[in-house]
Design a protein around this motif. Structure first.
Motif, PDB file in Angstrom:
ATOM      1  N   SER A 151       5.189 -25.989  -7.021  1.00 25.28           N
ATOM      2  CA  SER A 151       6.187 -24.962  -6.712  1.00 25.28           C
ATOM      3  C   SER A 151       7.562 -25.363  -7.217  1.00 25.28           C
ATOM      4  O   SER A 151       8.313 -24.528  -7.740  1.00 25.28           O
ATOM      5  CB  SER A 151       6.218 -24.715  -5.206  1.00 25.28           C
ATOM      6  OG  SER A 151       7.198 -23.764  -4.863  1.00 25.28           O
ATOM      7  N   ASN A 152       7.924 -26.645  -7.065  1.00 28.37           N
ATOM      8  CA  ASN A 152       9.229 -27.114  -7.532  1.00 28.37           C
ATOM      9  C   ASN A 152       9.378 -26.993  -9.034  1.00 28.37           C
ATOM     10  O   ASN A 152      10.491 -26.859  -9.562  1.00 28.37           O
ATOM     11  CB  ASN A 152       9.438 -28.568  -7.113  1.00 28.37           C
ATOM     12  CG  ASN A 152       9.699 -28.704  -5.621  1.00 28.37           C
ATOM     13  OD1 ASN A 152      10.061 -27.729  -4.948  1.00 28.37           O
ATOM     14  ND2 ASN A 152       9.495 -29.902  -5.097  1.00 28.37           N
ATOM     15  N   LEU A 153       8.252 -27.058  -9.762  1.00 33.45           N
ATOM     16  CA  LEU A 153       8.284 -26.933 -11.225  1.00 33.45           C
ATOM     17  C   LEU A 153       8.140 -25.480 -11.669  1.00 33.45           C
ATOM     18  O   LEU A 153       7.936 -25.207 -12.865  1.00 33.45           O
ATOM     19  CB  LEU A 153       7.166 -27.783 -11.837  1.00 33.45           C
ATOM     20  CG  LEU A 153       7.290 -29.299 -11.648  1.00 33.45           C
ATOM     21  CD1 LEU A 153       6.024 -30.006 -12.126  1.00 33.45           C
ATOM     22  CD2 LEU A 153       8.511 -29.832 -12.386  1.00 33.45           C
ATOM     23  N   ASN A 154       8.223 -24.553 -10.695  1.00 33.45           N
ATOM     24  CA  ASN A 154       8.111 -23.125 -10.973  1.00 33.45           C
ATOM     25  C   ASN A 154       6.766 -22.757 -11.612  1.00 33.45           C
ATOM     26  O   ASN A 154       6.667 -21.798 -12.378  1.00 33.45           O
ATOM     27  CB  ASN A 154       9.254 -22.658 -11.878  1.00 33.45           C
ATOM     28  CG  ASN A 154      10.602 -22.811 -11.201  1.00 33.45           C
ATOM     29  OD1 ASN A 154      10.753 -22.538 -10.004  1.00 33.45           O
ATOM     30  ND2 ASN A 154      11.607 -23.257 -11.965  1.00 33.45           N
ATOM     31  N   LEU A 155       5.743 -23.550 -11.300  1.00 34.90           N
ATOM     32  CA  LEU A 155       4.412 -23.237 -11.792  1.00 34.90           C
ATOM     33  C   LEU A 155       3.611 -22.424 -10.782  1.00 34.90           C
ATOM     34  O   LEU A 155       2.536 -21.921 -11.109  1.00 34.90           O
ATOM     35  CB  LEU A 155       3.648 -24.533 -12.111  1.00 34.90           C
ATOM     36  CG  LEU A 155       4.252 -25.416 -13.203  1.00 34.90           C
ATOM     37  CD1 LEU A 155       3.475 -26.731 -13.304  1.00 34.90           C
ATOM     38  CD2 LEU A 155       4.217 -24.684 -14.549  1.00 34.90           C
ATOM     39  N   LEU A 156       4.139 -22.328  -9.586  1.00 35.58           N
ATOM     40  CA  LEU A 156       3.404 -21.665  -8.517  1.00 35.58           C
ATOM     41  C   LEU A 156       4.393 -20.900  -7.636  1.00 35.58           C
ATOM     42  O   LEU A 156       5.375 -21.487  -7.139  1.00 35.58           O
ATOM     43  CB  LEU A 156       2.651 -22.701  -7.677  1.00 35.58           C
ATOM     44  CG  LEU A 156       1.708 -22.179  -6.602  1.00 35.58           C
ATOM     45  CD1 LEU A 156       0.530 -21.435  -7.235  1.00 35.58           C
ATOM     46  CD2 LEU A 156       1.178 -23.342  -5.766  1.00 35.58           C
ATOM     47  N   GLY A 157       4.156 -19.601  -7.452  1.00 37.76           N
ATOM     48  CA  GLY A 157       5.027 -18.789  -6.613  1.00 37.76           C
ATOM     49  C   GLY A 157       4.772 -19.025  -5.142  1.00 37.76           C
ATOM     50  O   GLY A 157       3.730 -19.552  -4.743  1.00 37.76           O
ATOM     51  N   ARG A 158       5.734 -18.623  -4.320  1.00 38.61           N
ATOM     52  CA  ARG A 158       5.611 -18.872  -2.883  1.00 38.61           C
ATOM     53  C   ARG A 158       4.439 -18.115  -2.269  1.00 38.61           C
ATOM     54  O   ARG A 158       3.720 -18.646  -1.426  1.00 38.61           O
ATOM     55  CB  ARG A 158       6.910 -18.459  -2.182  1.00 38.61           C
ATOM     56  CG  ARG A 158       8.079 -19.386  -2.493  1.00 38.61           C
ATOM     57  CD  ARG A 158       9.287 -19.020  -1.656  1.00 38.61           C
ATOM     58  NE  ARG A 158      10.399 -19.936  -1.895  1.00 38.61           N
ATOM     59  CZ  ARG A 158      11.589 -19.836  -1.283  1.00 38.61           C
ATOM     60  NH1 ARG A 158      11.803 -18.860  -0.415  1.00 38.61           N
ATOM     61  NH2 ARG A 158      12.535 -20.710  -1.562  1.00 38.61           N
ATOM     62  N   GLU A 159       4.255 -16.840  -2.701  1.00 40.19           N
ATOM     63  CA  GLU A 159       3.155 -16.061  -2.148  1.00 40.19           C
ATOM     64  C   GLU A 159       1.804 -16.647  -2.529  1.00 40.19           C
ATOM     65  O   GLU A 159       0.892 -16.733  -1.711  1.00 40.19           O
ATOM     66  CB  GLU A 159       3.257 -14.602  -2.638  1.00 40.19           C
ATOM     67  CG  GLU A 159       4.440 -13.848  -2.076  1.00 40.19           C
ATOM     68  CD  GLU A 159       4.376 -13.755  -0.556  1.00 40.19           C
ATOM     69  OE1 GLU A 159       3.241 -13.626  -0.025  1.00 40.19           O
ATOM     70  OE2 GLU A 159       5.431 -13.838   0.097  1.00 40.19           O
ATOM     71  N   MET A 160       1.696 -17.074  -3.790  1.00 46.18           N
ATOM     72  CA  MET A 160       0.453 -17.694  -4.230  1.00 46.18           C
ATOM     73  C   MET A 160       0.222 -19.019  -3.514  1.00 46.18           C
ATOM     74  O   MET A 160      -0.901 -19.361  -3.140  1.00 46.18           O
ATOM     75  CB  MET A 160       0.483 -17.899  -5.741  1.00 46.18           C
ATOM     76  CG  MET A 160      -0.801 -18.503  -6.313  1.00 46.18           C
ATOM     77  SD  MET A 160      -2.242 -17.459  -6.003  1.00 46.18           S
ATOM     78  CE  MET A 160      -1.877 -16.079  -7.092  1.00 46.18           C
TER      79      MET A 160
END
Length: 854
Positions: A478-487
């Motif tokens: 998530s910190n690397l913007n590879l994964l959204g919060r909802e996902m």
């Protein structure tokens, strides 16, 4: 029906024997016939290697599918062998494979040594010794009773010769270690149940082989007299015990060699372990005509104690990984060969006799288990074996390749040979296919695999670890913007269901037990690390493993009452005390006693240092864990246990340092230097593995560090730190004697050290020496009229102990003396004092005066 079955069997056996190859072997002057279940065609080596490779590929495919097929690996391999044998006539490629069949030589000299050695090497020696009595009862008396019952049943139902029926009973009554061990490892059976069944399986196959050979010799000779029976009993114990002695010598020799060469090349250790497995079997069987199986079993245990467990953790893992690989190959080939050796059509022709024998085998096994196990546990006050465990021990008495290999050695001149071969194949097949395939459901039905409260707490802890790991990696993505919060939230919810259905709501007591288990795990992790870097040796490592194992059995309430590191005097402490008692009583073993005590003192330093570090790790784990909803007062109970342990171990280490400052400083410096070097080697190896350090640099630095470890300074300080004549002069019996006489007495004095709790001598022991207490304090005890030890006195530095030894040559100790603290004694034998008294009138006068006073 029996006559008809005999006729069918006779025809089938005639066809069966037409393609048998008979070989004559001579072993140390003893001729025996070895019969093969192979055709006489000699196969080229290249084809043998190719077909072996094909069988292993098929076995690995089966291994990959066994989770979907829901059958034990060994059962699937037998079925695979039977399938290959049946389809081979229709495929030219498989025709050569069908010629592979099990033989006596392959089982005895290739598979059996490797499989038994690996099992014994992995066996917990302490758990084995704690359960050795029920294991031996099942392996010897239980085996003999089972042999008689099976033999009687076969004789009565099939009307064959009684001695031949007993012969069959001997070979079929043993639970095959190959089949049982592999299946129990796969099923993950409870620890004590595994030790009982595995230990029995390893030992009673030796009993079966020895008993079979003795009965076969009686049948061949045709002698059934009382004298022949007495000779057979003597030979039984000679072969059994002889195998233990041969294996112990080989195991200790190669274990010592392993400990000396471990730093030269890691591959040497694996070669030595392979040598121990096969050399112990062949030397015992061929050179000494004793039990090769007991020799391999004992060699593995001794190699484990004297060699493997003195190595680094990495070297130990490499050895076990290599043997896992060897066992996988041996098991795969062995059970495929069993399947290839079975002819279903022939067996079906006389299914009634086979089922009759199977019933006799199961009844005999039931008598052995349900009679001897309860009697043994009650008679020797051992922990009870549950009825469910007894059910598994009965139903899990599998038969395998060992029985087939043994039956192949029956001479062709015996008229019942064909019968016995087919009966053995039938029992082995039914045992593996029926018992083997139903063990898992039986374990579940009996709820042996059900989780207890402690295991539920462990499962909860596993869930916490899994959740932490999942949250950590998802947070990084998530910190690397590879994964959204909802996902991220969706993935967490899906993964949270993985263990939720297995974890229920835990009570406060279970939560406290969970915290206790976390602290124990932290202790165990710290212990593993200390062992890996060499700060603790195997003795200390195994001792703490025992302590942790004991603590796992305690609830947090019981834990607060555990005031010592060892809550019970286990068999190893009793053995150690007996060794000390023996060495103390033999003056000619004084040098060995001194070295043994020095080793124990060194181990005590390691023990206390490791204990301090482990207690710190446990307290840190308790502090760092989240304890929502836990009563702080109850949580303080667990903290207090480890704080007491920490304080006690620090106090013991400080006491040792004060009593033996020079020794402690030198040993402490050497110990931590060794640990630092090994820690550096471990980190360098890790950096080299991930490419941080080039191979050239790593090799150079590693070589220098290994050289530094090999040239660590030798301990120069000793535990003998006081002038002998000075202490003699302070004892009233010797005060004022001429200086020359004191120096002469001092020349015969020898130092000896004892740890707290050690017994210097027991009441009624023969007195041959007196002692001067140089350092520390001792307690004196004497038994009252009820045989209870009563405390008489506490003696301090300068006291003379055991003066009664001077009064008579055969005098007996009037009391028991035990070390209360670390003590150093000056030992002077009565013979030396009396000899000098003849040359000194003053000393002789004082001795007479002491005699009158006493």
């Amino acid at each position: 029906m029996i006559a008809c079955s005999r006729l069918v069997l006779s025809r089938a056996t005639g066809q069966f024997q037409a393609c048998m190859h008979k070989s004559l072997a001579t072993v140390r002057g003893h001729n025996f016939l070895s019969y093969r279940l192979t055709c006489a065609t000699v196969m080229p080596l290249a084809e043998i290697i190719l077909i072996t490779a094909v069988l292993l590929i098929l076995a690995m495919i089966v291994a990959g599918l066994r989770r979907q097929l829901l059958l034990p690996y060994t059962v699937l391999l037998v079925l695979l062998g039977m399938l290959v044998d049946q389809v081979s006539p229709y495929f030219a490629v498989a025709e050569q494979v069908s010629k592979f069949h099990i033989t006596t030589e392959i089982v005895f000299f290739l598979f059996l040594p490797a499989l038994i050695f690996e099992s014994a090497l992995s066996l917990d020696a302490r758990a084995l010794l704690m359960n050795i009595i029920p294991i031996l009862v099942l392996a010897i008396p239980g085996m003999l009773v089972s042999t008689f019952l099976v033999g009687t049943g076969v004789w009565y139902s099939l009307q064959i010769h009684f001695m031949s029926a007993l012969l069959f009973g001997a070979l079929i009554s043993a639970t095959d270690p190959v089949a049982v061990i592999e299946l129990f490892k796969e099923l993950g059976a409870p620890r004590r149940l595994t030790v009982l069944v595995e230990g029995e399986s390893l030992m009673n196959d030796a009993t079966a082989i020895v008993l079979f050979n003795l009965l076969l010799a009686l049948i061949v000779k045709g002698e059934f007299s009382a004298a022949a029976a007495n000779d057979a009993v003597f030979d039984f114990f000679r072969v059994f015990v002889g195998g233990i002695l041969v294996g112990a010598m080989i195991g200790m020799l190669l274990g010592e060699l392993m400990s000396k060469l471990h730093s030269v090349n890691p591959s040497i250790l694996i070669v030595l372990s392979l040598t121990a497995a096969y050399a112990s079997f062949i030397v015992a069987e061929h050179e000494f005509q004793v039990s090769g199986v007991m020799s391999v079993l004992t060699a593995a245990i001794c190699l484990n104690i004297f060699g493997v467990n003195r190595l680094t953790l990495e070297a130990t893992k490499n050895i076990h990984a290599t043997w896992d690989f060897i066992v996988l190959i041996c098991n795969s080939l062995l059970f495929i060969l069993i399947g290839l050796s079975v002819e279903p059509v022939t067996l079906f022709a006389y299914w009634q006799p086979v089922l009759t024998v199977v019933a006799a085998v199961f009844i005999a096994r039931a008598v052995s288990v349900y009679l001897f196990v309860p009697l043994t546990t009650r008679g020797f006050a051992l922990p009870k074996v549950s009825l469910g465990d007894q059910h598994i021990m009965w139903w899990g008495g599998l038969k395998g390749g060992l029985a087939i290999a043994i039956v192949m050695t029956i001479p062709e001149s015996m008229p019942e040979r064909g019968w016995l071969i087919e009966l053995t194949l039938g029992v082995v097949l039914i045992s593996l296919l029926v018992s083997g395939s139903t063990l898992r459901p039986l374990i579940r039905w009996l709820k042996i695999d059900a989780l207890n409260d402690d295991e539920k707490a462990e499962l909860e802890q596993c869930k916490v670890v899994v959740d932490t790991a999942i949250n950590s990696i998802l947070h990084d993505f998530s910190n690397l913007n590879l994964l959204g919060r909802e996902m991220q939230k969706s993935i967490k919810q899906r993964l949270a269901l993985t263990l939720t259905h297995d974890v229920g709501h835990l009570s406060e007591e279970q939560r406290l037990n969970q915290i206790h288990l976390q602290a124990l795990q932290a202790e165990e992790d710290e212990l593993e690390y200390l062992y890996e870097i060499g700060l603790v040796n195997y003795y200390v490592y195994a001792t703490f493993k025992d302590i942790i194992r004991r603590d796992r059995e305690l609830s947090f309430i019981d834990l607060q009452n555990a005031r010592h590191d060892v809550g019970f005097e286990n068999i190893f402490l009793r053995m150690e005390n007996r060794v000390i008692d023996f060495l103390v009583k033999k003056d000619w073993l004084h040098g060995l006693l001194v070295r043994y005590q020095n080793m124990r003192f060194a181990n005590q330093v390691r023990h206390d240092i490791a204990g301090i570090l482990m207690a710190h790790a446990a307290l840190k784990a308790i502090k760092n864990d989240r304890h929502q909803g836990i009563d702080e007062k109850k949580l303080a109970v667990i903290k207090a246990v480890y704080q007491r342990r920490l304080s006690r171990r620090q106090s013991k280490l400080k006491s040792f340092a004060n009593n033996y400052p020079e020794y402690f400083q030198q040993y402490q410096s050497l110990l931590f230097l060794q640990a630092a070097l090994r820690h550096a080697m471990k980190l360098l190896a890790k950096d080299n593995a991930v490419g941080k350090i080039s191979n050239k640099v790593y090799a150079r630095v590693q070589c220098r560090l290994q050289e530094a470890v090999r040239h660590l300074p030798v301990m120069k300080a000793s535990l003998s730190l006081y002038r002998r004549d000075t202490w003699l002069a302070q004892v009233p019996l010797f005060t004022g004697l001429p200086e020359a006489l004191l120096q002469e007495l001092a020349r015969y004095c020898r130092y000896i050290n004892f740890l707290p709790g050690d017994t210097v001598f027991h009441e009624n022991d023969k007195g041959y020496a007196l002692y001067i207490l140089v350092k520390g304090r001792v307690d004196v005890y004497r038994k009252d009229e009820h045989g209870v030890d009563r405390h008489l006195a506490e003696l301090r530095e300068g006291s003379l102990i055991g003066v009664h030894a001077l009064l008579a040559e055969q005098s007996r100790r009037s009391a028991t003396v035990k070390a209360k603290t670390y003590i150093t004694l000056l030992k002077l034998t009565a013979a030396d004092v009396l000899r000098l008294a003849k040359e000194s009138p003053e000393l002789e006068r004082r001795l007479r005066q002491a005699d009158l006073m006493l």
